[in-house]
Design a protein around this motif. Structure first.
Motif, PDB file in Angstrom:
ATOM      1  N   LYS A  85     -28.492   7.565  38.948  1.00  0.00           N
ATOM      2  CA  LYS A  85     -29.117   8.763  38.386  1.00  0.00           C
ATOM      3  C   LYS A  85     -29.073   8.782  36.862  1.00  0.00           C
ATOM      4  O   LYS A  85     -29.982   9.297  36.206  1.00  0.00           O
ATOM      5  CB  LYS A  85     -28.421  10.007  38.945  1.00  0.00           C
ATOM      6  N   PHE A  86     -27.993   8.204  36.249  1.00  0.00           N
ATOM      7  CA  PHE A  86     -27.784   8.347  34.804  1.00  0.00           C
ATOM      8  C   PHE A  86     -27.912   7.045  34.030  1.00  0.00           C
ATOM      9  O   PHE A  86     -27.545   6.973  32.865  1.00  0.00           O
ATOM     10  CB  PHE A  86     -26.390   8.943  34.540  1.00  0.00           C
ATOM     11  N   LEU A 109     -23.555  17.168  33.876  1.00  0.00           N
ATOM     12  CA  LEU A 109     -24.747  16.352  34.127  1.00  0.00           C
ATOM     13  C   LEU A 109     -25.228  16.408  35.570  1.00  0.00           C
ATOM     14  O   LEU A 109     -26.374  16.057  35.867  1.00  0.00           O
ATOM     15  CB  LEU A 109     -24.473  14.898  33.739  1.00  0.00           C
ATOM     16  N   GLN A 110     -24.360  16.854  36.473  1.00  0.00           N
ATOM     17  CA  GLN A 110     -24.786  16.999  37.866  1.00  0.00           C
ATOM     18  C   GLN A 110     -25.839  18.092  38.012  1.00  0.00           C
ATOM     19  O   GLN A 110     -26.711  18.025  38.884  1.00  0.00           O
ATOM     20  CB  GLN A 110     -23.578  17.313  38.770  1.00  0.00           C
ATOM     21  N   ASP A 111     -25.777  19.113  37.136  1.00  0.00           N
ATOM     22  CA  ASP A 111     -26.680  20.267  37.247  1.00  0.00           C
ATOM     23  C   ASP A 111     -27.656  20.401  36.084  1.00  0.00           C
ATOM     24  O   ASP A 111     -28.521  21.284  36.108  1.00  0.00           O
ATOM     25  CB  ASP A 111     -25.857  21.560  37.346  1.00  0.00           C
ATOM     26  N   HIS A 112     -27.507  19.563  35.058  1.00  0.00           N
ATOM     27  CA  HIS A 112     -28.366  19.677  33.881  1.00  0.00           C
ATOM     28  C   HIS A 112     -28.879  18.300  33.464  1.00  0.00           C
ATOM     29  O   HIS A 112     -28.225  17.286  33.698  1.00  0.00           O
ATOM     30  CB  HIS A 112     -27.593  20.297  32.697  1.00  0.00           C
ATOM     31  N   ASP A 113     -30.049  18.293  32.852  1.00  0.00           N
ATOM     32  CA  ASP A 113     -30.631  17.036  32.346  1.00  0.00           C
ATOM     33  C   ASP A 113     -30.198  16.797  30.908  1.00  0.00           C
ATOM     34  O   ASP A 113     -30.043  17.735  30.126  1.00  0.00           O
ATOM     35  CB  ASP A 113     -32.157  17.097  32.392  1.00  0.00           C
ATOM     36  N   GLU A 173     -14.732  14.211  32.165  1.00  0.00           N
ATOM     37  CA  GLU A 173     -14.846  14.808  33.496  1.00  0.00           C
ATOM     38  C   GLU A 173     -15.769  16.030  33.475  1.00  0.00           C
ATOM     39  O   GLU A 173     -16.650  16.184  34.325  1.00  0.00           O
ATOM     40  CB  GLU A 173     -13.461  15.222  33.998  1.00  0.00           C
ATOM     41  N   LEU A 183     -21.522   6.524  33.917  1.00  0.00           N
ATOM     42  CA  LEU A 183     -22.962   6.784  33.854  1.00  0.00           C
ATOM     43  C   LEU A 183     -23.767   5.541  34.189  1.00  0.00           C
ATOM     44  O   LEU A 183     -24.784   5.609  34.889  1.00  0.00           O
ATOM     45  CB  LEU A 183     -23.349   7.290  32.460  1.00  0.00           C
ATOM     46  N   LEU A 192     -19.366  14.948  33.169  1.00  0.00           N
ATOM     47  CA  LEU A 192     -19.976  14.517  34.429  1.00  0.00           C
ATOM     48  C   LEU A 192     -20.367  15.714  35.292  1.00  0.00           C
ATOM     49  O   LEU A 192     -21.438  15.712  35.932  1.00  0.00           O
ATOM     50  CB  LEU A 192     -19.022  13.602  35.204  1.00  0.00           C
ATOM     51  N   HIS A 193     -19.521  16.754  35.314  1.00  0.00           N
ATOM     52  CA  HIS A 193     -19.850  17.972  36.063  1.00  0.00           C
ATOM     53  C   HIS A 193     -21.120  18.616  35.495  1.00  0.00           C
ATOM     54  O   HIS A 193     -21.994  19.072  36.235  1.00  0.00           O
ATOM     55  CB  HIS A 193     -18.689  18.970  36.014  1.00  0.00           C
ATOM     56  N   SER A 239     -23.920   4.805  37.873  1.00  0.00           N
ATOM     57  CA  SER A 239     -24.656   5.781  38.674  1.00  0.00           C
ATOM     58  C   SER A 239     -26.154   5.565  38.484  1.00  0.00           C
ATOM     59  O   SER A 239     -26.649   5.514  37.360  1.00  0.00           O
ATOM     60  CB  SER A 239     -24.294   7.212  38.253  1.00  0.00           C
TER      61      SER A 239
END
Length: 534
Positions: free
Chosen positions: A75-76, A44-48, A38, A70, A41-42, A73
């Protein structure tokens, strides 16, 4: 560096993973850690992150659930994932494989196995990047082809729509031709050198333009054998400054980076990209008149090429008399007509820009006369070369003396075209090359020998043989050198001299370019093949 996120609920394992190997040496950088899926995931929302290493058993969201999240999604989906597990159960591994897990490492993690897994990721990433580069290259080439068709006025609505979607455009558009154009560059430099310089110029333009690099294309004028870089200049690019300041800074950068005599021909401003072909045509004309202009780094159409054919500012009667004398190739009358033309301008107080307008009218009419006789060659380029070829130090460009020389030589040129004797002359020149290839042969000398304008001769030669006279001569010399390498024991420097090269390094470089190896290696390989046959 590839960015790595470590995920494990045991702090001592996280510390151990960080210290187990030299991450940077392997091309990775740890950008964060998380105690469970969890938190990961938080993060990865703000970092690459390029790679996630996660324990399979964790509270809240475990490793497999994190992997599944991932992959679901958009995005990932491309993030690489390595599972660390204390369980050798095949079911876990099977589940991981189902969601495209990159690797599955059993705990305790061994250094060599981790390094092996990381190098696997690195290799996969390299392949992915190479595919992206190739895709981007193909996309850029496709876009460039579409843009060139628009510049040349050959496009349909779908072509224009594609370019509009893939480029940032605005009103107030100009076509700018950027090329290398030093003294004797056209005659003395081989096509291979020109091509190499063109590629360097293109790269420098792309580096300078950065986000606007798609506005830059190569080979717009390839059919005219002009080694150019085309640049679509839009108003937004210099909205915070003046166009001359913008292009001046651009030119300064190119000349400093390349150390070459780069010039720009700036076409007429048009409303938008759909009208760019009109601007392109003005740069072609500007290029042909360039030889009758003072040498500059940047030529602007509005300053160099405007013509007004009505009103008292045009000495039309004097110019028509001069044109008639040129067409009849009467040198005595040409000189009288040039004197009368300049005398009329003096009496009417015509000078500067207005004088240029009169000269432009004359040059346009000369081009028209030549094109009527032979429109299959680049008449604009021949006019430029005649203008350059008749210019000498101590004579002002565009002066009466310069115009006299241009007019007389152009009269000779028109007369030569009317005789249509070029076909037999090309055969004679080909024979000259075979018999005199070791000498310092030039188009100028051969043109004088056969009474044919050198610039026109160069165009005809390229048209027939598909390459410049200089390249044809060099290729023939290299073929003769090959024969001497195979049939004699002469030293390399002796062979170079025998085929017309007095600079050994230059000869070796030319040989490598043509044959892909040095002369010595060519001889050795041929000798080895002969011994095997025996």
């Amino acid at each position: 560096m590839l960015k790595v996120l470590l995920v494990d609920d045991e702090p001592f394992i996280l510390r151990g993973m960080k210290e187990l190997i030299d991450w940077e040496e392997e091309g990775f950088k740890i950008v964060g850690s998380a105690p469970d899926g969890e938190e990961a995931l938080h993060f990865l929302q703000d970092h690459d992150a390029d790679l996630v290493l996660a324990d399979i058993k964790m509270p809240v969201i475990d490793g497999l659930e994190l992997l599944r999240a991932l992959r679901e999604s958009e995005k990932f989906q491309d993030v690489y994932f390595i599972i660390l597990s204390g369980y050798a159960d095949f079911q876990y591994a099977q589940e991981a494989i189902k969601y495209a897990c990159t690797d599955y490492i059993l705990k305790p993690v061994e250094k060599e196995k981790l390094i092996q897994a990381l190098r696997k990721v690195r290799g996969m990433k390299d392949i992915e990047l190479e595919k992206d580069r190739e895709t981007k290259k193909l996309e850029n080439a496709y876009l460039a082809g579409k843009l060139i068709s628009i510049i040349q006025g050959r496009f349909d609505p779908l072509t224009f729509e594609y370019v509009r979607q893939h480029m940032y455009l605005s009103e107030r558009v100009r076509y700018v031709e950027i090329l290398v154009d030093g003294d004797d560059y056209e005659d003395e430099c081989e096509d291979t050198v020109k091509r190499a310089n063109q590629k360097q110029l293109y790269k420098a333009c792309v580096d300078y333009l950065q986000d606007d690099s798609a506005h830059c294309v190569m080979d717009v004028s390839i059919q005219e054998k002009v080694y150019d870089v085309g640049f679509v200049l839009c108003g937004y690019m210099y909205e915070s400054t003046d166009i001359k300041d913008y292009l001046g800074d651009f030119m300064k950068y190119l000349r400093e980076i390349l150390g070459l005599p780069v010039i720009m021909l700036v076409g007429k401003e048009v409303k938008n990209l759909e009208e760019i072909a009109k601007s392109y045509s003005t740069t072609r004309m500007l290029r042909s008149f360039q030889g009758f202009r003072e040498k500059k780094a940047i030529y602007y159409y509005e300053e160099e090429m405007q013509i007004h054919t009505s009103g008292i500012m045009l000495c039309k009667k004097s110019l028509d008399i001069l044109l008639n004398a040129i067409e009849q190739n009467n040198h005595t009358e040409i000189m009288k007509a040039v004197d009368s033309f300049y005398e009329e301008m003096k009496q009417r107080g015509i000078a500067g820009d207005v004088m240029r307008l009169n000269i432009n009218y004359l040059l346009f009419q000369l081009l028209h006369l030549a094109s009527e006789l032979d429109d299959s060659v680049n008449q604009e380029e021949i006019l430029r070369m005649i203008s350059e070829g008749t210019f000498e130090k101590g004579i002002l460009r565009g002066s009466k003396a310069h115009l006299c020389r241009v007019a007389c030589e152009y009269g000779d040129y028109l007369a030569q075209m009317r005789k249509d004797s070029s076909r037999g002359i090309l055969g004679k020149i080909e024979k000259e090359i075979r018999e005199r290839y070791a000498e310092n042969l030039t188009l100028k000398e051969l043109g004088e020998k056969y009474y044919l304008n050198g610039a026109y001769l160069g165009q005809l030669f390229r048209k027939k043989f598909g390459q410049s006279f200089k390249d044809y001569l060099n290729n023939y010399r290299i073929e003769q050198a090959c024969q001497l390498l195979l049939r004699t024991d002469k030293k390399i420097y002796q062979i170079a001299e025998m085929v017309g090269y007095h600079d050994l390094d230059y000869f070796v470089n030319r040989f490598i370019s043509a044959k892909g190896c040095t002369p010595a290696k060519f001889r050795k390989q041929a000798k080895t093949r002969a011994e095997r046959k025996e």
